[in-house]
Motif scaffolding. Structure first.
Motif, mmCIF file in Angstrom:
data_model
loop_
_atom_site.group_PDB
_atom_site.id
_atom_site.type_symbol
_atom_site.label_atom_id
_atom_site.label_comp_id
_atom_site.label_asym_id
_atom_site.label_seq_id
_atom_site.Cartn_x
_atom_site.Cartn_y
_atom_site.Cartn_z
ATOM 1 N N TYR A 32 -10.166 -40.076 -45.032
ATOM 2 C CA TYR A 32 -10.230 -41.351 -45.740
ATOM 3 C C TYR A 32 -11.537 -41.987 -45.762
ATOM 4 O O TYR A 32 -12.238 -42.047 -44.696
ATOM 5 C CB TYR A 32 -9.878 -42.049 -45.325
ATOM 6 C CG TYR A 32 -7.893 -40.880 -45.304
ATOM 7 C CD1 TYR A 32 -7.536 -41.254 -46.358
ATOM 8 C CD2 TYR A 32 -7.539 -40.216 -44.219
ATOM 9 C CE1 TYR A 32 -6.434 -40.141 -46.830
ATOM 10 C CE2 TYR A 32 -6.302 -39.346 -44.645
ATOM 11 C CZ TYR A 32 -5.698 -39.545 -45.419
ATOM 12 O OH TYR A 32 -4.872 -39.077 -45.653
ATOM 13 N N THR A 68 -9.736 -41.876 -50.764
ATOM 14 C CA THR A 68 -8.877 -40.775 -50.230
ATOM 15 C C THR A 68 -10.659 -40.131 -50.961
ATOM 16 O O THR A 68 -11.322 -40.445 -52.164
ATOM 17 C CB THR A 68 -7.614 -40.635 -50.583
ATOM 18 O OG1 THR A 68 -6.873 -41.393 -50.368
ATOM 19 C CG2 THR A 68 -7.416 -39.541 -50.063
ATOM 20 N N PRO A 72 -4.831 -41.568 -53.794
ATOM 21 C CA PRO A 72 -4.278 -41.475 -52.354
ATOM 22 C C PRO A 72 -3.207 -39.848 -52.500
ATOM 23 O O PRO A 72 -2.850 -39.965 -51.088
ATOM 24 C CB PRO A 72 -4.480 -42.888 -52.338
ATOM 25 C CG PRO A 72 -4.235 -43.087 -53.675
ATOM 26 C CD PRO A 72 -5.301 -42.211 -54.326
#
Ligand SMILES: [Zn+2]
Ligand SMILES: [Zn+2]
Length: 363
Positions: A65, A81, A152
């Protein structure tokens, strides 16, 4: 923060507290979520990749991240991400980018090791082996161009494999050999990269797809990934003849060599058809000479290389994710085991033993 540091080749990594430079121009601070143990990490740790600088932080099949971005970063923002790659995204402006070969970009170049961004408690600077990445750490500062955004909700233990293990095999078939429907493919070496070459061959409509390895367990696994035939090169009297037999007496139109060794490469090359293409994916070290016979090239056989499947990072990775999500690319089956960071040496030892496809460290 902690990093796993190599102080001596062939010795376990030392997990220790380190400090990390803040992100500079064009760089991003990434909190690692997952990093896989790749076979090239194992070669490096054994000292088989030449004079790599020590001490160093290895690791490159990483995902995580974005925490902080440096000056001039426009593609990423905190919270994104990402998956890292040692081959950067092309600049879009140099000669190679303009002719469509962004993997050969001369502005954003691949480098295999370099000066690191970590300092240990003794004040020693630590080198980085996987160039821009250094994934065996809780945090890394990585150039923006070495990162690709991923959705994500994608599981990070699978996502982290995309820009190395998966694309090295899949890309060797699709981007380098440019396999077409109904052509034949042989994949020599059915480890993590070889299995992804098999997936690429199946996706490209190849038939037959011949898996070649010396272990029956790996050949069985290759069939699960779509190989239509299997040749055990240790048990078969003449594996080259066997591949020719399976491919209508012609040899394979494309041969992907996903294992290191010059003599294996020579044999794989002879498995190719008279106008076939052999793509070298497995590098490694060892013998550098072999009895290649120039007359074997007379029919027009081609021998070529492939760095990381000639990945065009931000084009190929999103495509692979689409294939995964629609059931056309196996990723779940590539993950053999999960390990906490504290057990990274066990994860490496288990990968080096050969039976696993990918062990993944979860932070
Ligand atoms: Zn790798
Ligand atoms: Zn460029």
């Amino acid at each position: 923060m902690r990093a796993a540091v190599c102080y001596e080749f062939g010795k376990p990594l030392v997990i220790e507290e380190v400090s990390l430079d803040p992100p500079g121009k064009g760089e991003v601070r990434v909190k690692l979520a997952a990093v896989a143990i790749c076979h090239s990490d194992i070669h490096s740790l054994k000292g088989e990749h030449g004079d790599l600088p020590l001490p160093a932080v290895p690791g490159h099949e990483a995902g995580g991240y974005v925490e902080e971005v440096g000056e001039g970063v426009s593609y990423l923002k905190p919270g994104d991400t990402v998956v890292a790659s040692i081959i950067p995204e092309g600049c879009g402006r140099c000669y190679y980018c303009r002719i469509g070969l962004s993997n050969q970009c001369t502005t954003n170049e691949l480098y295999l090791y370099g000066e690191g961004k970590y300092t240990n408690k003794k004040g020693q600077r630590l080198a980085q082996w996987a160039g821009a990445v250094a994934g065996f750490a809780e945090y890394a500062v990585i150039p923006e161009v070495n990162l690709v955004k991923v959705p994500p909700d994608l599981p990070m233990d699978r996502a982290c494999l995309l820009a190395c293990g998966v694309i090295s095999g899949f890309g060797a078939v699709v981007n380098r050999a440019r396999v077409v429907p109904n052509s034949s493919v042989a994949v020599v070496g059915c480890g993590g990269v070889g299995l992804n070459a098999i997936q690429g061959a199946v996706f490209s409509g190849a038939y037959p797809v011949v898996a070649v390895d010396v272990l029956d367990s790996k050949l069985e696994r290759a069939r699960l990934f779509g190989a239509t035939h299997a040749v055990n090169a240790a048990k078969e009297k003449d594996p080259i003849a066997k591949v020719h037999e399976i491919t209508g007496g012609r040899g394979a139109d494309s041969v992907i060599v996903a294992v290191a060794g010059i003599e294996i490469l020579r044999q794989a090359f002879l498995m190719s058809a008279r106008d076939g293409t052999t793509v070298v994916v497995g590098h490694g070290h060892g013998e550098k000479l072999s009895a290649f016979n120039p007359t074997d090239f007379m029919g027009g056989r081609k021998l070529t290389g492939s760095a990381m499947g000639a990945v065009r990072l931000r084009l190929d990775v999103p495509r692979l994710i689409e294939l995964y999500r629609t059931g056309r690319l196996k990723l779940d089956e590539l993950v053999s085991g999960h390990y906490p960071f504290e057990e990274i040496n066990q994860a490496i030892a288990s990968s080096a033993a050969g039976e696993v496809i990918r062990n993944v460290i979860m932070f």
